[in-house]
Motif scaffolding. Structure first.
Motif, short mmCIF file in Angstrom:
data_model
loop_
_atom_site.label_atom_id
_atom_site.label_comp_id
_atom_site.label_asym_id
_atom_site.label_seq_id
_atom_site.Cartn_x
_atom_site.Cartn_y
_atom_site.Cartn_z
N PHE A 166 46.53 75.21 138.05
CA PHE A 166 46.31 75.80 139.35
C PHE A 166 47.60 75.85 140.16
O PHE A 166 47.92 76.86 140.78
CB PHE A 166 45.25 74.99 140.11
CG PHE A 166 44.74 75.67 141.33
CD1 PHE A 166 45.10 75.22 142.59
CD2 PHE A 166 43.93 76.79 141.24
CE1 PHE A 166 44.64 75.86 143.72
CE2 PHE A 166 43.47 77.43 142.36
CZ PHE A 166 43.83 76.96 143.61
N LYS A 175 49.85 78.61 139.00
CA LYS A 175 49.45 79.93 139.48
C LYS A 175 49.87 80.08 140.94
O LYS A 175 50.33 81.15 141.37
CB LYS A 175 47.93 80.11 139.38
CG LYS A 175 47.42 80.13 137.95
CD LYS A 175 45.92 80.22 137.90
CE LYS A 175 45.41 79.79 136.54
NZ LYS A 175 43.94 79.69 136.50
N ALA A 176 49.73 78.98 141.70
CA ALA A 176 50.13 79.04 143.10
C ALA A 176 51.64 79.28 143.21
O ALA A 176 52.09 80.00 144.10
CB ALA A 176 49.74 77.75 143.82
N ARG A 188 53.42 81.02 141.17
CA ARG A 188 53.62 82.44 140.91
C ARG A 188 53.20 83.25 142.12
O ARG A 188 53.82 84.26 142.47
CB ARG A 188 52.84 82.89 139.68
CG ARG A 188 53.53 82.51 138.36
CD ARG A 188 52.87 83.14 137.17
NE ARG A 188 51.56 82.60 136.90
CZ ARG A 188 50.47 83.32 136.65
NH1 ARG A 188 50.53 84.63 136.65
NH2 ARG A 188 49.32 82.73 136.41
N ALA A 189 52.14 82.80 142.79
CA ALA A 189 51.70 83.51 143.99
C ALA A 189 52.77 83.45 145.07
O ALA A 189 53.08 84.46 145.70
CB ALA A 189 50.40 82.90 144.51
N GLU A 246 43.02 85.26 139.13
CA GLU A 246 44.00 84.36 139.74
C GLU A 246 44.15 84.64 141.22
O GLU A 246 44.30 83.72 142.03
CB GLU A 246 45.35 84.48 139.01
CG GLU A 246 45.32 83.87 137.61
CD GLU A 246 46.57 84.18 136.82
OE1 GLU A 246 47.29 85.15 137.19
OE2 GLU A 246 46.84 83.48 135.84
N GLU A 298 41.28 83.06 142.79
CA GLU A 298 41.46 81.60 142.76
C GLU A 298 42.33 81.12 143.91
O GLU A 298 42.08 80.07 144.49
CB GLU A 298 42.14 81.20 141.44
CG GLU A 298 41.20 80.73 140.36
CD GLU A 298 41.96 80.23 139.16
OE1 GLU A 298 42.04 79.01 138.97
OE2 GLU A 298 42.50 81.08 138.41
N MET A 299 43.37 81.90 144.20
CA MET A 299 44.30 81.50 145.25
C MET A 299 43.60 81.43 146.60
O MET A 299 43.92 80.61 147.45
CB MET A 299 45.48 82.47 145.33
CG MET A 299 46.44 82.32 144.19
SD MET A 299 47.17 80.70 144.11
CE MET A 299 46.41 80.02 142.66
N SER A 329 46.48 83.09 152.88
CA SER A 329 45.34 82.77 152.02
C SER A 329 44.93 81.33 152.15
O SER A 329 43.97 80.91 151.53
CB SER A 329 45.69 83.05 150.55
OG SER A 329 46.18 84.34 150.40
N GLY A 330 45.69 80.56 152.91
CA GLY A 330 45.33 79.17 153.08
C GLY A 330 46.00 78.24 152.08
O GLY A 330 45.68 77.05 152.01
N ILE A 331 46.95 78.76 151.30
CA ILE A 331 47.63 77.91 150.34
C ILE A 331 48.56 76.95 151.09
O ILE A 331 49.23 77.34 152.04
CB ILE A 331 48.45 78.78 149.36
CG1 ILE A 331 47.51 79.65 148.56
CG2 ILE A 331 49.31 77.93 148.44
CD1 ILE A 331 48.22 80.58 147.59
N ASP A 332 48.56 75.70 150.63
CA ASP A 332 49.46 74.71 151.24
C ASP A 332 50.85 74.96 150.68
O ASP A 332 51.25 74.38 149.66
CB ASP A 332 48.98 73.30 150.90
CG ASP A 332 49.78 72.23 151.61
OD1 ASP A 332 49.34 71.07 151.62
OD2 ASP A 332 50.85 72.55 152.14
N ARG A 362 38.65 74.05 146.16
CA ARG A 362 38.48 74.57 144.82
C ARG A 362 37.09 74.35 144.27
O ARG A 362 36.65 75.10 143.40
CB ARG A 362 39.52 73.95 143.91
CG ARG A 362 40.90 74.46 144.26
CD ARG A 362 41.97 73.76 143.54
NE ARG A 362 41.78 73.91 142.10
CZ ARG A 362 42.51 73.27 141.21
NH1 ARG A 362 43.45 72.45 141.61
NH2 ARG A 362 42.30 73.44 139.93
N ALA A 402 40.83 80.29 147.08
CA ALA A 402 40.04 79.06 147.14
C ALA A 402 40.90 77.82 147.09
O ALA A 402 40.41 76.73 146.83
CB ALA A 402 39.04 79.05 145.98
N PHE A 403 42.19 77.99 147.35
CA PHE A 403 43.13 76.85 147.24
C PHE A 403 42.64 75.61 147.99
O PHE A 403 42.72 74.49 147.50
CB PHE A 403 44.50 77.28 147.78
CG PHE A 403 45.59 76.30 147.52
CD1 PHE A 403 45.84 75.24 148.39
CD2 PHE A 403 46.40 76.42 146.39
CE1 PHE A 403 46.85 74.34 148.14
CE2 PHE A 403 47.42 75.52 146.14
CZ PHE A 403 47.64 74.48 147.02
N ILE A 404 42.14 75.81 149.22
CA ILE A 404 41.79 74.63 150.01
C ILE A 404 40.53 73.93 149.55
O ILE A 404 40.35 72.76 149.79
CB ILE A 404 41.57 74.96 151.49
CG1 ILE A 404 42.22 76.25 151.89
CG2 ILE A 404 42.13 73.88 152.35
CD1 ILE A 404 42.04 76.51 153.34
#
Lengths: 285, 296, 232
Positions: free
Chosen positions: A162, A165-166, A168-169, C95, C98-99, A180-183, C105, C101-103
């Motif tokens: 995971f 992939k993050a 790469r994002a 993918e 999926e991103m 998107s809320g990614i840390d 999962r 849903a990072f917070i």
């Protein structure tokens, strides 16, 4: 003769490739050229030396310790320097100059602690194996195997985990990642871990191939940048391919150029790519 | 003894001040990230020295050295000044290393790793007293000349265009200025100053070899410029002076500190690296610069 | 659900949003229309924490989110789809989702089912690299990514931009579908007529200030609004 150069080229190229992966990922995500990357390579080589020769660890253990410590230092630098600069929205050039400061600091810290003379790992010297006209040393075989293993590991991390992939994002679009809320900070820290760990491995392998000296990483910096740009900044697979190509080009060039000018070959490739196709062979415009 | 020492410090500081002023023009005023400045120091030094050894009058040798440094500046700049800043940084550092490789390997021309010595210095035969004092007066005069020339240039319309390029390239472009030509001119002039410093350095050292022209020299100039405040000529000169006073001070303390000279040398550069980091992080305008003038 | 009270914000020295108060109720679709430069996008970015609030308050589900960081806002139950650059092109469809849903999962599988219900077209394209998809498909991925955590409120910035008329129809139908499944929507749109026709209420923004507001149907019938913003 040419075949021997080919072998040497692949060996050198895989070392450059490993180092370039981390450099490329950080470049792609944090958007700056880390001029200290070479010196982290040196740092990793020296840490392994210290634990292997000075503290008497088994070589493999010393390498493991070096990789972990180098990764930790990399993360530490993110906390202390890179993240505060991100929060200030620091300019690309500021970051580059800071990285130069880091490069100077690390390289001379190494000289301060362990001197400027050449060192080697405490490993028995083994004869090379002959394959017809070419000689491959055991070290060279180890190098290629380790390098390939690392590249496969990186591939696995990027495609199957995971966090990979993050990464790469983030390389695609860091702003969208935030939205998107990614840390983002956490993913960046992991990127440093992977990049610095690879740099450390690359340094150790280079120390095996040649020797350990304070300038070893700095002298690989130009080929590393060439590999990164050739493969497309932010593209780890491009960095792998680019590294091998640069290594091959450098070694094969010795058939027609004096070997002291190997770096000039990397430089020439760099200039040509920047002028003709700055996004690299695997990058998109 | 003390006086002798002071003269030496001022001499080397002034030479590096000229070197740094060249970089200040390129980076401080035009915003060019030149990490290969030492290349032009080397070109000026080697050209002057080699020509004079072949009988060319010293004054002409220096002029040719300066001109050649400028020419190489143009050679570097023409394909690369259109590149983005980080690419330019990488390319310039590569350029300097290639030049150094050339100096190291082409023994037939440059003496290789052994370098060149035994070359004449200006008015060597005539000066009976303290030659270093004489050199100091020459170098200081040149420094003052360069300083005032640069100050004048910066305040001229040409200088204003440079500053606008540094601030935001799109603005002068939209006004129809050929930004590329201005950048080249800045790089050429900066390189010429580096070449001049190189010639003077050669005279001071009396013996040059490739080890005098490692990448660290470029970053001595950078720390002087950053310390003094990028885009501030007075600051740059002061930065160079502070830097070399610091170097000398550490040489003094060498006797009292239980460290090997190599370690002292390394410690010195560690401090430089640290200063670079700290200044860029917390005080990018340097000691004497103005925050508003910053484009960082 | 969402309440903006006298919000003032901007990028540099200039205020773009000059005191705007709007509301989005539970289960509503609210559309903001207005000419170019009226600040519609900026307003959206301000709500989502991408542009700093200068004065005023933003309340979301009775919580003050005025000073909240973007990832916290996502955690609080809001999703956002930017107008451009709204997908990760080198990642696959799966993918990308999926991103989103990072917070959280553990809620991914559940959300995935719902996204595939709304966008069944994506079901067979899970492993396709999004960069190779058409504009319409990419839009679906973009919205899907924001929906994956089943947010209470979804912000859409000009969703119909870059889409053909047929796809626009499809999109606005999907917006209704999303709403029916329990998500409130705040939409900023250039295509005023279409957007208002699927909305409950609307606002007209001009030069950073509210000019008209009311039930969507009323706005559509309003002569002045029709003349100025709906193309007569």
């Amino acid at each position: 003769m040419l075949l021997q150069l080919l072998v040497n080229g692949i060996v050198l190229g895989s070392i450059i490739a490993l180092a370039a992966i981390g450099l490329s990922m950080v470049y792609g995500i944090l958007k700056f050229a880390n001029f200290a990357h070479g010196d982290f390579l040196t740092f990793g080589a020296y840490l392994a030396f210290v634990f292997n020769v000075v503290f008497g660890f088994y070589f493999i253990l010393a390498c493991a310790v070096s990789v972990i410590l180098t990764a930790m230092v990399g993360v530490g630098c993110d906390y202390a320097i890179w993240r505060p600069m991100r929060m200030k929205n620091a300019n690309r050039v500021t970051l580059i100059i800071i990285s130069i400061g880091m490069a100077l600091f690390i390289r001379n810290l190494i000289i301060f602690m362990w001197g400027a003379d050449i060192k080697r790992y405490a490993l028995p010297v083994k004869r090379g194996i002959e394959f017809g006209t070419i000689i491959i040393t055991q070290n060279q075989i180890v190098e290629i195997v380790v390098a390939v293993a690392c590249m496969l590991l990186v591939h696995y991390i990027l495609k199957k985990t995971f966090i990979g992939k993050a990464m790469r994002a983030l390389a695609d679009d860091i702003d969208l990642a935030k939205v998107s809320g990614i840390d983002v900070d956490r993913v960046i820290r992991y990127t440093w871990v992977v990049g610095m760990a690879l740099a450390s491995v690359s340094g150790i392998l280079y120390g095996l191939l040649a020797n350990i000296n304070p300038n070893m990483g700095w002298f690989l910096l130009l080929p590393m940048f060439a590999a990164t740009i050739l493969g497309g900044i932010g593209n780890p697979y491009g960095a792998m391919a680019g590294g091998i190509m640069i290594g091959l080009a450098q070694e094969l060039s010795t058939a027609i150029l004096p070997p002291e000018y190997k770096m000039a070959v990397a430089f020439a490739i760099l200039i040509i790519v920047l002028l003709l196709r700055p996004q690299g062979i695997m990058g998109t415009s | 003894m003390m006086i002798e020492y002071l003269i030496t410090i001022l001499l080397i500081a002034s030479i590096y001040a000229i070197f740094a002023l060249g970089l200040n023009l390129e980076w401080g005023f035009t915003g060019l990230v030149n990490f290969g400045h030492v290349a032009f120091l080397a070109i000026g030094a080697y050209t002057t020295v080699l020509l004079s050894l072949h009988g060319v009058p010293l004054f002409v040798s220096v002029l040719v050295g300066v001109a050649l440094a400028g020419a190489f500046g143009a050679l570097l700049g023409i394909p690369t000044l259109k590149l983005r800043e980080d690419y330019l940084a990488i390319v310039t550092i590569g350029f300097a290393e290639i030049i150094r490789l050339f100096l190291l390997n082409e023994e037939w021309l440059t003496g290789g790793p052994m370098g060149v010595c035994g070359y004449p210095r200006p008015f060597e035969d005539i000066i009976t007293g303290d030659y270093n004092l004489f050199m100091l007066s020459v170098v200081l005069s040149i420094l003052i000349l360069c300083y005032f020339m640069l100050e004048k240039l910066i305040k001229s319309p040409w200088g204003r265009v440079l500053k606008s390029i540094r601030e935001d390239e799109d603005v002068p472009v939209s006004l129809g200025k050929n930004v590329f030509v201005y950048k080249i001119q800045s790089l050429v002039l900066g390189s010429m100053l580096a070449g001049l410093a190189g010639s003077l350095l050669a005279f001071y050292l009396q013996y040059i070899n490739p080890r005098n022209f490692m990448p660290i020299e470029t970053f001595y100039a950078w720390i002087a410029v950053v310390l003094g405040g990028s885009g501030n000529n007075k600051g740059t000169v002061l930065g160079a002076v502070i830097l070399f006073c610091f170097f000398s001070a550490t040489r003094f303390t060498q006797e009292y500190v239980p460290l090997h000279p190599t370690q002292m040398g390394a410690l010195r550069i560690m401090l430089i690296g640290l200063l670079l980091i700290l200044f860029m992080m917390y005080r990018p305008e340097g000691l004497f610069g103005k925050k508003e003038e910053l484009m960082l | 659900m969402l309440k903006l009270i006298d919000v003032v914000s901007g990028y540099t020295d200039v205020d773009i949003i000059k005191g705007v108060s709007i509301e989005v109720g539970k289960d509503e679709i609210v559309t903001i229309i207005g000419p170019n430069g009226s600040g519609k996008s900026t307003l959206m970015k301000t709500i989502f924490g991408l542009v700093k609030l200068r004065s005023g308050k933003i309340m979301f589900r009775d919580k003050d989110i005025s000073r909240l960081r973007t990832d916290r806002i996502v955690q609080a139950g809001m999703g956002y789809v930017p107008q451009e650059r709204n997908v990760f092109p080198s990642l696959t469809v799966l993918e990308n989702l999926e991103m989103g849903a990072f917070i959280q999962r553990d809620r991914f599988e559940e959300g995935l089912e719902e996204v595939f219900t709304i966008f069944p077209e994506l079901k067979n394209k899970r492993t396709q690299k999004v960069g190779t998809m058409s504009g319409g498909e990419q839009k679906m991925v973009a919205v899907g990514r924001a929906l994956i955590l089943m947010p209470a409120l979804l912000l859409l910035d000009e969703p119909s931009s870059g889409l053909s008329p047929k796809l626009r129809d499809v999109l606005f139908n999907k917006i209704v579908e999303i709403n029916e499944l329990g998500t409130s929507l705040l939409v900023v749109e250039q295509n005023a007529k279409m957007a208002l026709s699927v909305s409950h209420r609307g606002y007209v923004l001009e030069t950073g200030k509210k000019r008209f507001e009311g039930e969507a149907k009323r706005l559509l019938e309003n002569e002045e609004v029709k003349r100025l913003y709906l193309g007569g």
